[in-house]
Design a protein around this motif. Structure first.
Motif, PDB file in Angstrom:
ATOM      1  N   ALA A  79       0.846  -1.193   0.000  1.00 59.82           N
ATOM      2  CA  ALA A  79       0.000   0.000   0.000  1.00 59.82           C
ATOM      3  C   ALA A  79       0.882   1.244   0.000  1.00 59.82           C
ATOM      4  CB  ALA A  79      -0.917  -0.003   1.211  1.00 59.82           C
ATOM      5  N   GLY A  80       0.392   2.316  -0.610  1.00 60.90           N
ATOM      6  CA  GLY A  80       1.181   3.540  -0.705  1.00 60.90           C
ATOM      7  C   GLY A  80       1.633   4.054   0.646  1.00 60.90           C
ATOM      8  N   ILE A  81       0.756   3.987   1.647  1.00 64.78           N
ATOM      9  CA  ILE A  81       1.108   4.498   2.969  1.00 64.78           C
ATOM     10  C   ILE A  81       2.178   3.632   3.626  1.00 64.78           C
ATOM     11  CG2 ILE A  81      -0.674   3.227   4.249  1.00 64.78           C
ATOM     12  CD1 ILE A  81      -1.070   5.786   5.917  1.00 64.78           C
ATOM     13  N   MET A  82       2.253   2.368   3.268  1.00 64.92           N
ATOM     14  CA  MET A  82       3.304   1.500   3.802  1.00 64.92           C
ATOM     15  C   MET A  82       4.658   1.897   3.204  1.00 64.92           C
ATOM     16  SD  MET A  82       2.000  -0.624   6.013  1.00 64.92           S
ATOM     17  CE  MET A  82       2.878  -2.215   6.080  1.00 64.92           C
ATOM     18  N   THR A  83       4.675   2.194   1.912  1.00 66.88           N
ATOM     19  CA  THR A  83       5.905   2.647   1.269  1.00 66.88           C
ATOM     20  C   THR A  83       6.372   3.949   1.883  1.00 66.88           C
ATOM     21  OG1 THR A  83       5.249   1.594  -0.808  1.00 66.88           O
ATOM     22  CG2 THR A  83       6.955   3.281  -0.931  1.00 66.88           C
ATOM     23  N   ARG A  84       5.439   4.874   2.110  1.00 66.38           N
ATOM     24  CA  ARG A  84       5.796   6.155   2.729  1.00 66.38           C
ATOM     25  C   ARG A  84       6.313   5.959   4.154  1.00 66.38           C
ATOM     26  NH1 ARG A  84       5.760  10.951  -0.528  1.00 66.38           N
ATOM     27  NH2 ARG A  84       4.577  10.338  -2.387  1.00 66.38           N
ATOM     28  N   THR A  85       5.748   5.006   4.873  1.00 63.91           N
ATOM     29  CA  THR A  85       6.183   4.769   6.254  1.00 63.91           C
ATOM     30  C   THR A  85       7.580   4.158   6.281  1.00 63.91           C
ATOM     31  OG1 THR A  85       3.892   4.529   6.964  1.00 63.91           O
ATOM     32  CG2 THR A  85       5.575   3.653   8.435  1.00 63.91           C
ATOM     33  N   GLU A  86       7.886   3.288   5.341  1.00 60.39           N
ATOM     34  CA  GLU A  86       9.251   2.769   5.229  1.00 60.39           C
ATOM     35  C   GLU A  86      10.232   3.910   4.973  1.00 60.39           C
ATOM     36  OE1 GLU A  86       8.764   0.022   2.083  1.00 60.39           O
ATOM     37  OE2 GLU A  86       7.897  -1.567   3.336  1.00 60.39           O
ATOM     38  N   GLN A  87       9.814   4.872   4.137  1.00 66.29           N
ATOM     39  CA  GLN A  87      10.652   6.047   3.892  1.00 66.29           C
ATOM     40  C   GLN A  87      10.808   6.879   5.155  1.00 66.29           C
ATOM     41  OE1 GLN A  87       8.753   8.097   0.652  1.00 66.29           O
ATOM     42  NE2 GLN A  87       9.161   6.476  -0.845  1.00 66.29           N
ATOM     43  N   ALA A  88       9.712   7.011   5.920  1.00 71.07           N
ATOM     44  CA  ALA A  88       9.764   7.796   7.158  1.00 71.07           C
ATOM     45  C   ALA A  88      10.719   7.160   8.172  1.00 71.07           C
ATOM     46  CB  ALA A  88       8.367   7.919   7.762  1.00 71.07           C
ATOM     47  N   ILE A  89      10.691   5.837   8.262  1.00 77.07           N
ATOM     48  CA  ILE A  89      11.608   5.140   9.171  1.00 77.07           C
ATOM     49  C   ILE A  89      13.055   5.462   8.802  1.00 77.07           C
ATOM     50  CG2 ILE A  89      12.465   2.859   9.821  1.00 77.07           C
ATOM     51  CD1 ILE A  89       9.543   1.878   9.702  1.00 77.07           C
ATOM     52  N   ASP A  90      13.346   5.516   7.501  1.00 73.24           N
ATOM     53  CA  ASP A  90      14.701   5.855   7.057  1.00 73.24           C
ATOM     54  C   ASP A  90      15.012   7.328   7.285  1.00 73.24           C
ATOM     55  OD1 ASP A  90      15.199   3.262   6.249  1.00 73.24           O
ATOM     56  OD2 ASP A  90      14.579   3.612   4.177  1.00 73.24           O
ATOM     57  N   GLU A  91      14.089   8.204   6.883  1.00 73.11           N
ATOM     58  CA  GLU A  91      14.332   9.650   6.964  1.00 73.11           C
ATOM     59  C   GLU A  91      14.517  10.126   8.410  1.00 73.11           C
ATOM     60  OE1 GLU A  91      14.560  12.216   4.711  1.00 73.11           O
ATOM     61  OE2 GLU A  91      14.568  10.813   3.026  1.00 73.11           O
ATOM     62  N   TYR A  92      13.718   9.571   9.321  1.00 74.31           N
ATOM     63  CA  TYR A  92      13.783   9.988  10.718  1.00 74.31           C
ATOM     64  C   TYR A  92      14.657   9.055  11.562  1.00 74.31           C
ATOM     65  CZ  TYR A  92       9.921  13.255   9.792  1.00 74.31           C
ATOM     66  OH  TYR A  92       9.133  14.285   9.319  1.00 74.31           O
ATOM     67  N   ASP A  93      15.252   8.035  10.912  1.00 73.20           N
ATOM     68  CA  ASP A  93      16.106   7.069  11.599  1.00 73.20           C
ATOM     69  C   ASP A  93      15.383   6.490  12.817  1.00 73.20           C
ATOM     70  OD1 ASP A  93      18.386   5.553  11.972  1.00 73.20           O
ATOM     71  OD2 ASP A  93      19.389   7.078  13.203  1.00 73.20           O
ATOM     72  N   LEU A  94      14.177   5.990  12.592  1.00 68.48           N
ATOM     73  CA  LEU A  94      13.347   5.482  13.678  1.00 68.48           C
ATOM     74  C   LEU A  94      13.742   4.061  14.070  1.00 68.48           C
ATOM     75  CD1 LEU A  94       9.793   6.677  12.501  1.00 68.48           C
ATOM     76  CD2 LEU A  94      11.336   7.808  14.120  1.00 68.48           C
ATOM     77  N   ASN A  95      13.788   3.826  15.370  1.00 68.45           N
ATOM     78  CA  ASN A  95      14.071   2.485  15.881  1.00 68.45           C
ATOM     79  C   ASN A  95      12.748   1.729  16.059  1.00 68.45           C
ATOM     80  OD1 ASN A  95      16.889   3.036  16.108  1.00 68.45           O
ATOM     81  ND2 ASN A  95      16.480   4.144  18.015  1.00 68.45           N
ATOM     82  N   TYR A  96      12.067   1.524  14.939  1.00 67.68           N
ATOM     83  CA  TYR A  96      10.744   0.901  14.956  1.00 67.68           C
ATOM     84  C   TYR A  96      10.653  -0.156  13.877  1.00 67.68           C
ATOM     85  CZ  TYR A  96       8.705   4.423  18.087  1.00 67.68           C
ATOM     86  OH  TYR A  96       8.412   5.211  19.177  1.00 67.68           O
ATOM     87  N   GLU A  97       9.787  -1.137  14.128  1.00 73.70           N
ATOM     88  CA  GLU A  97       9.434  -2.125  13.124  1.00 73.70           C
ATOM     89  C   GLU A  97       8.061  -1.787  12.557  1.00 73.70           C
ATOM     90  OE1 GLU A  97       8.355  -6.918  12.776  1.00 73.70           O
ATOM     91  OE2 GLU A  97       8.715  -5.988  14.736  1.00 73.70           O
ATOM     92  N   LEU A  98       7.954  -1.776  11.238  1.00 71.94           N
ATOM     93  CA  LEU A  98       6.665  -1.578  10.593  1.00 71.94           C
ATOM     94  C   LEU A  98       6.006  -2.937  10.447  1.00 71.94           C
ATOM     95  CD1 LEU A  98       4.520   0.078   9.124  1.00 71.94           C
ATOM     96  CD2 LEU A  98       5.903  -0.120   7.028  1.00 71.94           C
ATOM     97  N   VAL A  99       4.905  -3.130  11.155  1.00 76.99           N
ATOM     98  CA  VAL A  99       4.222  -4.425  11.184  1.00 76.99           C
ATOM     99  C   VAL A  99       3.089  -4.422  10.164  1.00 76.99           C
ATOM    100  CG1 VAL A  99       2.960  -6.084  12.610  1.00 76.99           C
ATOM    101  CG2 VAL A  99       4.780  -4.681  13.627  1.00 76.99           C
ATOM    102  N   ALA A 100       3.208  -5.247   9.136  1.00 80.66           N
ATOM    103  CA  ALA A 100       2.160  -5.333   8.115  1.00 80.66           C
ATOM    104  C   ALA A 100       0.931  -6.034   8.688  1.00 80.66           C
ATOM    105  CB  ALA A 100       2.671  -6.085   6.894  1.00 80.66           C
ATOM    106  N   SER A 101      -0.228  -5.545   8.299  1.00 74.68           N
ATOM    107  CA  SER A 101      -1.488  -6.133   8.761  1.00 74.68           C
ATOM    108  C   SER A 101      -2.507  -5.966   7.642  1.00 74.68           C
ATOM    109  CB  SER A 101      -1.938  -5.450  10.064  1.00 74.68           C
ATOM    110  OG  SER A 101      -3.155  -5.965  10.525  1.00 74.68           O
ATOM    111  N   SER A 102      -3.656  -5.419   7.974  1.00 70.65           N
ATOM    112  CA  SER A 102      -4.694  -5.083   7.003  1.00 70.65           C
ATOM    113  C   SER A 102      -5.407  -3.863   7.546  1.00 70.65           C
ATOM    114  CB  SER A 102      -5.682  -6.237   6.826  1.00 70.65           C
ATOM    115  OG  SER A 102      -6.377  -6.472   8.047  1.00 70.65           O
ATOM    116  N   SER A 103      -6.256  -3.256   6.731  1.00 75.58           N
ATOM    117  CA  SER A 103      -7.024  -2.111   7.209  1.00 75.58           C
ATOM    118  C   SER A 103      -7.845  -2.484   8.435  1.00 75.58           C
ATOM    119  CB  SER A 103      -7.934  -1.591   6.096  1.00 75.58           C
ATOM    120  OG  SER A 103      -8.750  -0.536   6.560  1.00 75.58           O
TER     121      SER A 103
END
Length: 289
Positions: A152-176
């Motif tokens: 999903a587009g928002i998942m791609t953007r969130t992966e970018q946000a994790i990189d841009e902000y150097d976040l120590n977080y895991e993005l957990v895929a789920s569903s709406s």
């Protein structure tokens, strides 16, 4: 013998007459009108697609609903395998799909102009206000960002946000639905949770939520919910295309349908309820006003 020949000639004439009559009737029949709607199983897309399904059925169409992920949806539009979708999010959320397929897809119009937004969403009792503050409180979020479907587009953007902000977080895929369920569960216990969120969505009417500020602009600003069609639809079916061109509503309109579905009403009932309550608007879409 003469009587038999006469009978055969009469029978042959009758068959010929009936054949011509049948052919004439077939020639006057009109082809069935058909249209296909592609959509991703997000709450907003389910709401919008079901409303348009009933609108097209009222216009005399047989409607096929095609549920796919975001990437395959854009591919299907580009290849002409589905006729249209009502929930493209541009210019930000679906930007990478538009870059790949946009020159093969017809951009019809903005059906909810300028009212859409995506980003990271938290309950208002969470004491941070910006993505830049997330690393300071990662333990309270269990180091997790609750997402939706992969790709999903928002998942791609969130992966970018994790990189841009150097976040120590895991993005957990789920569903709406899974994201909404985890959000609801956390709020019921006043626990901290951060999810990939978008507006319009029923969760903003049900819960007290806020978007975390995005100083780097990873998620972009306000965007449009747009109607996209396969190329050639305007020529193949001007009536269907004209309905799509006239289709425009508001974030408040779609939120009403989403809220009714989330509250337990069937998708069909929620769509019909909105149509019945907004007859003037639907008549404009159908060209009856």
């Amino acid at each position: 013998m003469v009587r038999k020949i006469g009978s055969l000639l009469a029978l042959t004439g009758l068959i010929l007459t009936l054949s011509l009559f049948s052919a004439g009737c077939t020639g006057t029949e009109t082809e069935a009108k058909e249209v296909s709607i592609g959509y991703v199983t997000w709450d907003c897309a389910i709401a919008s697609s079901n409303v348009m399904k009933q609108v097209f059925e009222e216009a005399g169409y047989d409607v096929e609903m095609v549920a796919v992920d975001a990437g395959p949806l854009f591919q299907a539009l580009a290849s002409g395998d589905v006729d249209f979708t009502t929930t493209g999010w541009l210019p930000h959320t679906h930007a990478h799909y538009w870059e790949q397929y946009g020159d093969q897809i017809d951009y019809v119009n903005e059906n909810i102009p300028g009212a859409a937004r995506i980003g990271l969403v938290v309950p208002t009792y969470v004491t941070i206000d910006s993505i830049e503050e997330m690393n300071d409180v990662s333990d309270q979020f269990d180091g997790r960002i609750v997402g939706i479907e992969p790709g999903a587009g928002i998942m791609t953007r969130t992966e970018q946000a994790i990189d841009e902000y150097d976040l120590n977080y895991e993005l957990v895929a789920s569903s709406s639905a899974g994201m909404a369920a985890e959000l609801s569960s956390a709020i019921s216990g006043e626990e901290w949770v951060v999810v990939t969120g978008w507006s319009p969505h029923w969760k903003f009417g049900r819960f007290d939520l806020k978007f975390l500020e995005d100083p780097k602009g990873v998620y972009g600003g306000a965007e449009d919910v747009v109607t996209l069609a396969r190329q050639g639809l305007a020529e193949d079916d001007p009536e269907a295309y004209a309905i799509l061109e006239r289709f425009e509503w508001t974030a408040e309109d779609i939120a009403l349908v989403m809220t009714d579905i989330e509250g337990g009403m069937s998708e069909e009932e929620a769509a019909q309820k909105w149509i019945d309550a907004n007859r003037d608007k639907v008549d404009v879409w159908l060209g009856n006003a």
